[in-house]
Write an enzyme that holds these catalytic residues in place. Structure first.
Site, PDB file in Angstrom:
ATOM      1  N   ASP A   1       0.867  -1.167   0.000  1.00 54.97           N
ATOM      2  CA  ASP A   1       0.000   0.000   0.000  1.00 54.97           C
ATOM      3  C   ASP A   1       0.917   1.235   0.000  1.00 54.97           C
ATOM      4  OD1 ASP A   1      -2.323   1.678   0.419  1.00 54.97           O
ATOM      5  OD2 ASP A   1      -1.730   1.781   2.516  1.00 54.97           O
TER       6      ASP A   1
ATOM      7  N   ASP B   1      -0.259   5.097   1.207  1.00 54.72           N
ATOM      8  CA  ASP B   1      -0.516   6.004   2.327  1.00 54.72           C
ATOM      9  C   ASP B   1      -0.398   5.280   3.667  1.00 54.72           C
ATOM     10  OD1 ASP B   1      -1.016   8.282   0.798  1.00 54.72           O
ATOM     11  OD2 ASP B   1      -3.112   7.733   0.486  1.00 54.72           O
TER      12      ASP B   1
ATOM     13  N   ASP C   1      -1.970  -1.031   5.772  1.00 52.02           N
ATOM     14  CA  ASP C   1      -2.399  -0.445   7.046  1.00 52.02           C
ATOM     15  C   ASP C   1      -3.898  -0.213   7.119  1.00 52.02           C
ATOM     16  OD1 ASP C   1      -3.061   2.820   6.910  1.00 52.02           O
ATOM     17  OD2 ASP C   1      -2.021   1.987   5.180  1.00 52.02           O
TER      18      ASP C   1
END
Length: 311
Positions: free
Chosen positions: A77, A79, A248
Site C-alpha cells: 500500500d 498512504d 495499514d
C-alpha cells in the site's frame, strides 16, 4: 528467416527460457513446448523475438528439466504504509494558508473520498497552486520507519520478488514520491487512481475502476485488482510461491481475505487493517487464513523475508 521445429513437450515448467549455444542455436520454451530454433543469419546476439517473457539464460537440452525457483509476490500500500502520512492530507499544505475552507472539508461523504479529492484539486487549481508546488509536497512526505531499508533489501534480491503497489491515492503523487527517493523502478506495476494536469494547470483526478464489493470505496476494490493481476500473470505462465501484503488501512484487509494459509499479511500494528483482522479472528475463528505479522517498522518485514530466503 529462422526455422522453428517442435521437438516435444518441455518439462521445464512455466518459465520462458532462452539459451544461446556456441553453434548459433537457441533452445527456448514457448507455451509449454521445447523448440529448436536455427538462425540462418549467423550469430545470435540477443533475445529471440519469439520469447516475449524472457527471464534468464539457462543451458537446456531436449528432455532435460530446468529447475527454476518461483518468485514471491509482495504487494505494498502507499498512504501510511510506504509513507508515514496520508498523502491526501499532505498535499493540502500547498493550499493558501495550508488548509481548506470549511465548506470543502464538510463535503466529504463516506465511501466517496476520491470524489472529494477531485474537488480538493479543483480548489487548489482555482487558488493558483501550480504543478511544481504540488509535486514538492508529495516529494517531501516522510517515509514510514524502515521503509528505505526494505526497499534496499528488495532491490538487492530483486530476482526473487515481484513487487507491485496498490493504492487509493493517485498516480501523480505516488510517482513524485517514489522518484524523489529513487525507487520508482522497484515496482513492476502501480495500481492507483489516474491523475494528470489539464490545460488549465489543474490536477484532474479520476476513479480507478468500478466494482461490486460492498466493503470498499466506490472507486477501488483492492481485492479485485489483486485477483485480476493474478489471473493476468497466470495467463503469462507466472505463478507465485507465496503472496505477501504490506498495508495499514481497512481497504488493505479486503484483498487478504482471499489469501491462503501459505500467504502472509503484514498489517501495520493497531491500524485499521490490523483491527479488522483481529475482529475477524475473534468473530469467525479459523476463517482468516494467511499468517499475520504486525509491523511497526518495515524492519519487522525484512526480518521475516530474511528468514524466508534462508528456508
Amino acid at each position: 528467416m529462422a526455422e522453428v521445429k517442435e521437438v516435444g513437450p518441455a518439462l521445464i515448467g512455466n518459465v520462458y527460457t532462452v539459451v544461446l549455444s556456441q553453434r548459433n542455436k537457441e533452445m527456448l520454451q514457448l507455451e509449454g513446448y521445447l523448440y529448436h530454433l536455427e538462425c540462418s543469419r549467423g550469430s545470435i546476439t540477443g533475445v529471440c523475438i519469439f520469447c516475449l517473457y524472457y527471464r534468464e539464460k539457462t543451458p537446456v537440452q531436449s528432455g532435460v528439466t530446468a529447475s527454476v525457483k518461483q518468485k514471491y509476490l509482495i504487494i505494498f500500500d502507499f498512504d501510511e504504509t510506504i509513507i508515514n502520512e496520508n498523502s491526501d492530507d499532505s498535499v493540502i499544505r500547498a493550499a493558501p494558508g495550508g488548509t481548506l475552507p470549511d465548506w470543502l472539508r464538510n463535503s466529504l461523504k463516506d465511501g466517496f473520498y476520491n470524489e472529494y479529492m477531485q474537488h480538493v484539486f479543483e480548489y487548489l487549481g482555482e487558488q493558483g497552486v501550480q504543478e511544481e508546488a504540488i509535486r514538492n509536497e508529495y516529494s517531501k512526505i516522510p517515509l514510514s520507519p524502515g521503509m528505505l531499508n526494505i526497499f534496499n533489501f528488495l532491490m538487492k534480491n530483486s530476482g526473487l520478488f515481484e513487487i507491485i503497489l496498490i493504492s487509493d491515492a493517485n498516480m501523480f503523487g505516488i510517482e513524485a514520491t517514489l522518484k524523489a527517493i529513487g525507487f520508482h523502478s522497484l515496482f513492476r506495476k502501480i495500481y492507483t487512481n489516474p491523475a494528470h494536469f489539464d490545460k488549465r494547470g489543474y490536477l484532474v483526478l479520476r476513479p480507478y475502476h468500478s466494482h461490486t464489493c460492498t466493503k470498499c470505496p466506490a472507486n477501488m476494490c483492492k481485492r479485485k485488482i489483486v485477483t485480476e493481476y493474478l489471473t493476468e500473470r497466470a495467463q503469462q505462465s507466472v505463478k507465485f510461491e507465496k503472496m505477501l501484503y504490506v498495508g495499514d488501512g481497512a481497504n488493505d484487509f479486503c484483498p487478504t481475505v482471499v489469501f491462503s494459509s501459505n500467504d502472509v499479511a503484514f498489517p501495520r500494528k493497531n491500524y485499521p487493517m490490523h483491527r479488522r483482522i483481529l475482529e475477524m479472528q475473534k468473530s469467525q475463528p479459523n476463517v482468516y487464513q494467511p499468517t499475520v505479522i504486525p509491523w511497526q517498522s518495515a524492519d519487522d518485514v525484512i526480518y521475516y523475508l530474511q528468514r524466508l530466503l534462508q528456508t
